[in-house]
Each structure stands twice: as C-alpha cells, then as structure tokens.
Design a protein around this motif. Sequence first.
Motif, PDB file in Angstrom:
ATOM      1  N   LEU B 117       0.813  -1.262  -0.015  1.00  0.00           N
ATOM      2  CA  LEU B 117       0.069  -0.090  -0.020  1.00  0.00           C
ATOM      3  C   LEU B 117       0.819   1.266  -0.033  1.00  0.00           C
ATOM      4  N   GLY B 118       0.739   2.088  -1.195  1.00  0.00           N
ATOM      5  CA  GLY B 118       1.192   3.366  -1.249  1.00  0.00           C
ATOM      6  C   GLY B 118       2.549   3.924  -0.564  1.00  0.00           C
ATOM      7  N   GLU B 119       2.790   4.932  -0.348  1.00  0.00           N
ATOM      8  CA  GLU B 119       3.895   5.619  -0.018  1.00  0.00           C
ATOM      9  C   GLU B 119       4.446   5.255   1.063  1.00  0.00           C
ATOM     10  N   GLN B 120       5.791   5.062   1.578  1.00  0.00           N
ATOM     11  CA  GLN B 120       6.320   4.583   2.654  1.00  0.00           C
ATOM     12  C   GLN B 120       6.975   5.591   3.380  1.00  0.00           C
ATOM     13  N   ARG B 121       6.880   5.739   4.676  1.00  0.00           N
ATOM     14  CA  ARG B 121       7.517   6.582   5.426  1.00  0.00           C
ATOM     15  C   ARG B 121       8.950   6.128   5.461  1.00  0.00           C
ATOM     16  N   VAL B 122       9.696   7.166   5.148  1.00  0.00           N
ATOM     17  CA  VAL B 122      11.321   6.745   4.675  1.00  0.00           C
ATOM     18  C   VAL B 122      11.979   6.344   5.970  1.00  0.00           C
ATOM     19  N   LEU B 123      12.664   5.075   5.764  1.00  0.00           N
ATOM     20  CA  LEU B 123      13.532   4.877   6.953  1.00  0.00           C
ATOM     21  C   LEU B 123      14.896   5.507   6.559  1.00  0.00           C
ATOM     22  N   GLN B 135      15.471   4.968  -3.721  1.00  0.00           N
ATOM     23  CA  GLN B 135      14.673   3.960  -3.793  1.00  0.00           C
ATOM     24  C   GLN B 135      13.502   3.700  -2.718  1.00  0.00           C
ATOM     25  N   LEU B 136      13.957   4.044  -1.779  1.00  0.00           N
ATOM     26  CA  LEU B 136      13.064   3.766  -0.606  1.00  0.00           C
ATOM     27  C   LEU B 136      12.009   4.698  -0.544  1.00  0.00           C
ATOM     28  N   ARG B 137      12.126   5.960  -1.219  1.00  0.00           N
ATOM     29  CA  ARG B 137      11.315   6.979  -1.118  1.00  0.00           C
ATOM     30  C   ARG B 137      10.029   6.646  -2.088  1.00  0.00           C
ATOM     31  N   LYS B 138      10.634   5.740  -2.895  1.00  0.00           N
ATOM     32  CA  LYS B 138       9.419   5.184  -3.824  1.00  0.00           C
ATOM     33  C   LYS B 138       8.175   4.853  -3.519  1.00  0.00           C
ATOM     34  N   GLY B 139       8.163   4.172  -1.988  1.00  0.00           N
ATOM     35  CA  GLY B 139       7.101   3.581  -1.553  1.00  0.00           C
ATOM     36  C   GLY B 139       6.985   2.131  -1.498  1.00  0.00           C
ATOM     37  N   VAL B 140       5.885   1.724  -1.299  1.00  0.00           N
ATOM     38  CA  VAL B 140       5.767   0.244  -1.170  1.00  0.00           C
ATOM     39  C   VAL B 140       5.717  -0.677  -2.446  1.00  0.00           C
ATOM     40  N   GLU B 141       6.932  -0.265  -3.241  1.00  0.00           N
ATOM     41  CA  GLU B 141       6.759  -1.154  -4.696  1.00  0.00           C
ATOM     42  C   GLU B 141       6.797  -2.489  -4.578  1.00  0.00           C
ATOM     43  N   SER B 187      17.616  -6.598   8.399  1.00  0.00           N
ATOM     44  CA  SER B 187      17.230  -6.036   6.976  1.00  0.00           C
ATOM     45  C   SER B 187      18.370  -5.272   6.707  1.00  0.00           C
ATOM     46  N   ARG B 188      18.955  -4.538   7.663  1.00  0.00           N
ATOM     47  CA  ARG B 188      19.813  -3.280   7.151  1.00  0.00           C
ATOM     48  C   ARG B 188      21.205  -4.017   6.804  1.00  0.00           C
ATOM     49  N   GLY B 189      21.235  -5.079   7.384  1.00  0.00           N
ATOM     50  CA  GLY B 189      22.564  -5.765   6.954  1.00  0.00           C
ATOM     51  C   GLY B 189      22.624  -6.309   5.591  1.00  0.00           C
ATOM     52  N   ILE B 190      21.385  -6.420   4.821  1.00  0.00           N
ATOM     53  CA  ILE B 190      21.444  -6.781   3.356  1.00  0.00           C
ATOM     54  C   ILE B 190      21.230  -5.698   2.413  1.00  0.00           C
ATOM     55  N   LYS B 191      22.149  -5.805   1.624  1.00  0.00           N
ATOM     56  CA  LYS B 191      22.134  -4.680   0.452  1.00  0.00           C
ATOM     57  C   LYS B 191      21.087  -4.540  -0.533  1.00  0.00           C
ATOM     58  N   ASP B 192      20.690  -3.657  -0.917  1.00  0.00           N
ATOM     59  CA  ASP B 192      19.706  -3.382  -1.822  1.00  0.00           C
ATOM     60  C   ASP B 192      18.418  -4.187  -1.152  1.00  0.00           C
ATOM     61  N   PHE B 193      17.864  -3.953  -0.314  1.00  0.00           N
ATOM     62  CA  PHE B 193      16.872  -4.851   0.301  1.00  0.00           C
ATOM     63  C   PHE B 193      15.789  -3.994   1.046  1.00  0.00           C
ATOM     64  N   PRO B 194      15.078  -3.431   0.218  1.00  0.00           N
ATOM     65  CA  PRO B 194      13.898  -2.511   0.662  1.00  0.00           C
ATOM     66  C   PRO B 194      13.057  -3.056   1.702  1.00  0.00           C
ATOM     67  N   THR B 195      13.123  -2.512   3.029  1.00  0.00           N
ATOM     68  CA  THR B 195      12.244  -2.947   3.999  1.00  0.00           C
ATOM     69  C   THR B 195      11.717  -1.921   4.814  1.00  0.00           C
ATOM     70  N   LEU B 196      10.431  -2.095   5.389  1.00  0.00           N
ATOM     71  CA  LEU B 196       9.813  -0.974   6.143  1.00  0.00           C
ATOM     72  C   LEU B 196       9.103  -1.846   7.195  1.00  0.00           C
ATOM     73  N   VAL B 261       6.615 -11.725   8.316  1.00  0.00           N
ATOM     74  CA  VAL B 261       7.429 -10.811   7.373  1.00  0.00           C
ATOM     75  C   VAL B 261       6.859 -11.123   5.766  1.00  0.00           C
ATOM     76  N   CYS B 262       6.417 -10.167   5.307  1.00  0.00           N
ATOM     77  CA  CYS B 262       5.769 -10.473   3.749  1.00  0.00           C
ATOM     78  C   CYS B 262       6.450  -9.744   2.596  1.00  0.00           C
ATOM     79  N   VAL B 263       6.725 -10.118   1.579  1.00  0.00           N
ATOM     80  CA  VAL B 263       6.978  -9.234   0.321  1.00  0.00           C
ATOM     81  C   VAL B 263       5.825  -8.981  -0.414  1.00  0.00           C
ATOM     82  N   THR B 264       5.794  -7.565  -1.109  1.00  0.00           N
ATOM     83  CA  THR B 264       4.750  -7.160  -1.629  1.00  0.00           C
ATOM     84  C   THR B 264       4.916  -7.551  -3.025  1.00  0.00           C
ATOM     85  N   LEU B 265       3.956  -8.027  -3.970  1.00  0.00           N
ATOM     86  CA  LEU B 265       4.004  -8.363  -5.189  1.00  0.00           C
ATOM     87  C   LEU B 265       3.439  -7.432  -6.105  1.00  0.00           C
TER      88      LEU B 265
END
Lengths: 314, 314
Positions: B117-123, B135-141, B187-196, B261-265
């Motif tokens: 769902l939508g925009e992400q509060r940027v972490l 990339q994080l700002r782009k929201g829950v892509e 999650s911060r320990g994994i590169k290119d890993f958009p998480t919120l 923990v779910c990934v969004t599709l």
Amino acid sequence: MDEDVLYHLDLGTKTHNLPDMFGDTKFVCVGGSPNRMKAFAQFMHKELEHEGDDNNLKDICAGTDRYCMYKVGPVLSVSHGMGIPSISIMLHELIKLLHHAKCCDVTIIRIGTSGGLGEQRVLLLPGRGDADEKQLRKGVEPGCVVITDMAVDSFFKPQFEQVILDSVVTRSTELDQDLASELLECSRGIKDFPTLMGHTMCTYDFYEGQGRLDGALCSFTSEKKLEYLKRAYDAGVRNIEMESTVFAAMCRLCGLKAAVVCVTLVNRLEGDQIKASHDVLAEYQQRPQQLIAMLIKKHLGLINDKKLLDNAVV
Amino acid sequence: MDEDVLYHLDLGTKTHNLPDMFGDTKFVCVGGSPNRMKAFAQFMHKELEHEGDDNNLKDICAGTDRYCMYKVGPVLSVSHGMGIPSISIMLHELIKLLHHAKCCDVTIIRIGTSGGLGEQRVLLLPGRGDADEKQLRKGVEPGCVVITDMAVDSFFKPQFEQVILDSVVTRSTELDQDLASELLECSRGIKDFPTLMGHTMCTYDFYEGQGRLDGALCSFTSEKKLEYLKRAYDAGVRNIEMESTVFAAMCRLCGLKAAVVCVTLVNRLEGDQIKASHDVLAEYQQRPQQLIAMLIKKHLGLINDKKLLDNAVV
C-alpha cells in the motif's frame, strides 16, 4: 480489461486460448485435496471410457502449487484447499475462466469431506432389504454421504457474510434443489451407499469453531460442545465442513447450478478425532466421486433412468 | 488423551516419536505455498552448511497433501495454504506437535506474499547512499519487504474475531515487538533490500475483501476502492494478506514468539493484478527467506552483530 491474469491458476487471457481449452466444459467438480481431485479426474477418465493412460492426465495449473486442475472431456476437476478464503479465490478465478471460455449451462459440484452429526432421518428406499435399512438407521456414521439441501453458518442461518471493503453484505446460500434431489435419486442406484439429504454447517475453523475439544486451544466443556452440536442437529444440520456457504453464495450470484456432496469421516456426537485407517478413509472419499460420476453419465446419456431404477431394486 | 492424531499433518503421538523427531526445534517458519516452503528448507540447508544434497530433504507430511513440512537442524519449514481457516488448522496441530515434542523457546515466523500500500515512511538508514534512499522513497513498490508491527482486520482493528461454538470471542493480535525490531535491524545488513515496518491488514477474501475490481463479483467503484485503501494507509496499513491476524492471536495465546514478514507483489494503489514475470516474482519471494536466514544464523551464533553492522555500511 485488456488482459486478465488468473494469478492463482497460472492462466490468463493473453497467455492461453481459454475458449479452446475450456469451451466445452459442462461439469466442474471441486474439492479440497489436490490428490483427491486428481484421483477424481482419473476415475472420470475410466468412467467416460476415454482413450489413453489416465496416469498421463496433465495438471493444467502445473505452473502454480496453489491449486490443481484436470480436464476429462466436459468435466473439469479442480482443487480448492481448505476453508472459505481458499475456495473463494479459486471460485473467483474459475468463474472468470468459464466466462472468458464462453462456457454455458455449467453445473458445479463440491465433493468434500466433513464431520457427521447424529441420527439420520431414515430414508425408506424402495426395494432395500432389512439389512440395508438397519444400516441406514444407524445414523450419520463415518462413510455416510450427505447431499446438502441448504448451507448454513455457525449460527444455523442460511447465509454468508461477505466483507466488501469494510462493510458486511449478507448473501443467500441457497443451492439448486432439483440438482440435490436428482443426486439423492442417483444415490439410490448404488448398492450399499448410505446417503441422506440435510443442512450442511460451514465454519471458519476446524477446532474451536466446530466444537472440538482436542485443539491447541479449547475454552469450553464437553457438555457445552454436545449442547451446541445437538442444537445444530435440531436445526437440521447433518454435517459440518468449511466451504459450503461461500461456494453456494458465489455460484448462485454467478448463475451456476451448484450442489455440495460430502462424505462424513467421523460422527461428531461420538468424538473429535479422525481415527479411521488410510484405506478406510480413502474408500469413503471415493463415495461422492461415484455419485457424481453417475450423475454426469446420466446427463451425458451414458446411463439411463431405467438402469438406475433397476440397480436400485437389486 | 490416550492418543493424539494430528490428522492434517499425518502425524500422531502413537505412530511417531515426536520428541525424537522435533525436540530440538527452535525456529518454525510458515508460509502459504508448499513449493516455497520446500525452497526455504533447501535454502536453510545451504545457509546452515548442512551436509548432503538439499534435494533429498524429506517432506515429513508426505502422507497428506494438505500441508508439507521439512526440518533442517533446529529449523522447521511448514506450508499453511491460503487464508485464516487453512493456517488455523495447521497452527492447532503444529502447536500440539511442539507441545508433545517438549520443545521450548520456539520462535515462529510467517514468511508470505502480500499486496503493498502506497507511499512509505522513509526509513533513513545510516550509511545508505542517495540512490538507496531514493529507492526507499518510492514507496511500497513490488519487492518491498514489510515487517508487521501489528496485524489488523478489515476494519483496521488489531484484533481477531474467533467464532467458538456460536459465540464470537475477540482476541488480541499483538506480535513480539522485540523480534520485529530485530528483524528490521537485520534487514539493514542486506544490500539493496527495501524493508519497512508497518501494520498488516488481514482479510478473508482476496477480491471483494481487498477492494479488487477484477474478481468475478465486484459491486463497488474504483473511487470507493481507492478511498478504502487510502483510509487503510492512513490507519498505518502498509500491506494486505490473509493470515496474519489468526497467526498473531493463536501464537500469542500459546506463548510463541511470533513475527510476520511478507514481500509485496503489487502496489494496490496502482493496480489489482499481479503481472510481474515468474522470475521476478520468484526473486521477490526469496527476500523474506534471506532475512529470516540472517536472523536464524545470528541467533545460532553463526553471524555476529559486528558483521551485520559492517554489511550495513557497505
């Protein structure tokens, strides 16, 4: 819509020629277990005397492990997993599939497993001997086949509450009465085939929702359980499963002639656990398949009413 | 009870030595798809550097097609099908299994798929470059991983309504906050890993219940849908799936430390259909697995916080 991806079936309007693949479908049989629905397809392959090895039937949804689907002539056999949400996803995509494939006059039947409830209103069948009648009088014993005349919820109401966005809409769970009666008629053509018609209660849960004392959580006594199940019996409930209300509601709204036929694996007034052996359970699970095969063959003109009647009085 | 038959797992206290088979279990990971849970077991086999061919992992529930189960050292990987009723049956029997096996200090994590769902509060993560932040700002892509801080129902309430016999009991869906924070840290320990981290909404239905316009039935407009999804977003909902409330409620009542923990599709504010290619979806579905593997390895002392921190600032 330019394209319709039936995600959980791994089919789509752009990737598949749905009218070619499914246009001649007249019967759709659905059930929880993928293995059982494969077995049903293989059984229909034999019953309809199709050529070739029934072991070679291809899972049309092989690209996904959510559901499986087999087609044998005009018969489609599809699994739906367990519970209302799981069957509802499958039904949305199946109904869209039938629409895209331009199918018409489709009959859909759920063949499932269930818990049975108590004594049976004895169906006095013409020509049955005393021994058969005695067996029928024993009540909804494991192995008995229940044809649903009405699907009811946990409160014994013939309705399904659908959450749409954040409002709740109540839908009728009426099933096709002619189809149910025809199935009961067909059952009389099969020897040693305890069958009855009654209400089917559909719950969201196998344990607490069905009054089982043997779940990980249980907050009620054995007395409370029995009081509830007896009330269900008095309201006309003869078996309990987890899909019939949404199945009835969706099929009705989409104009599909629908029936529910479930075998009982346990008499819930006597216990909670399913303890019969694998072989016995496997034999029970074939019974709804036998009945549906007879109905389909009758509709296809491969068996006539006279023959059914002759069998009934053997 | 003299004997406990865990019917849908095809296990039992008389037929199996459950303490021997499962006594050392410390992590249980559950997910809808059997293939995905097999893949997770194979992945853990590699990650924990176990000997032997990971293709030889045995499905412990091979005797049934309702669920599958694999064990790799202290990690159990179990499928649960789709929807609240399906996962609830599995959880009842799994929790009884852990009890019979005398397991203690078990952590259970659902790794699933969901709609975003939508925009992400940027972490703002320490050490991330501008590109990552963008990339994080782009929201829950699609592909974004959501760690659930709270599971809510269709009305955005952190509760699960359990029907017990014919009364409705409301249960809390609180999850373990420390575990959720630890997962975010990992999650911060994994590169290119958009998480919120955010609320996860759990519905009984994939189509009408989640505001999809592309089901076999749809009685609302696109505007109504967007209005609802935006209200969900404003209530803190970041993804939508179909199992988290009952999972949270049951694990909490049974004293299991639990996380989701779910990934969004798909970004549901942009569409309803899941149209990404199989390969892309397969890659997305590995992400929760990667994260859980890192957490498990950390707990087993196979990876330390220093290493995690080093990775984070690469």
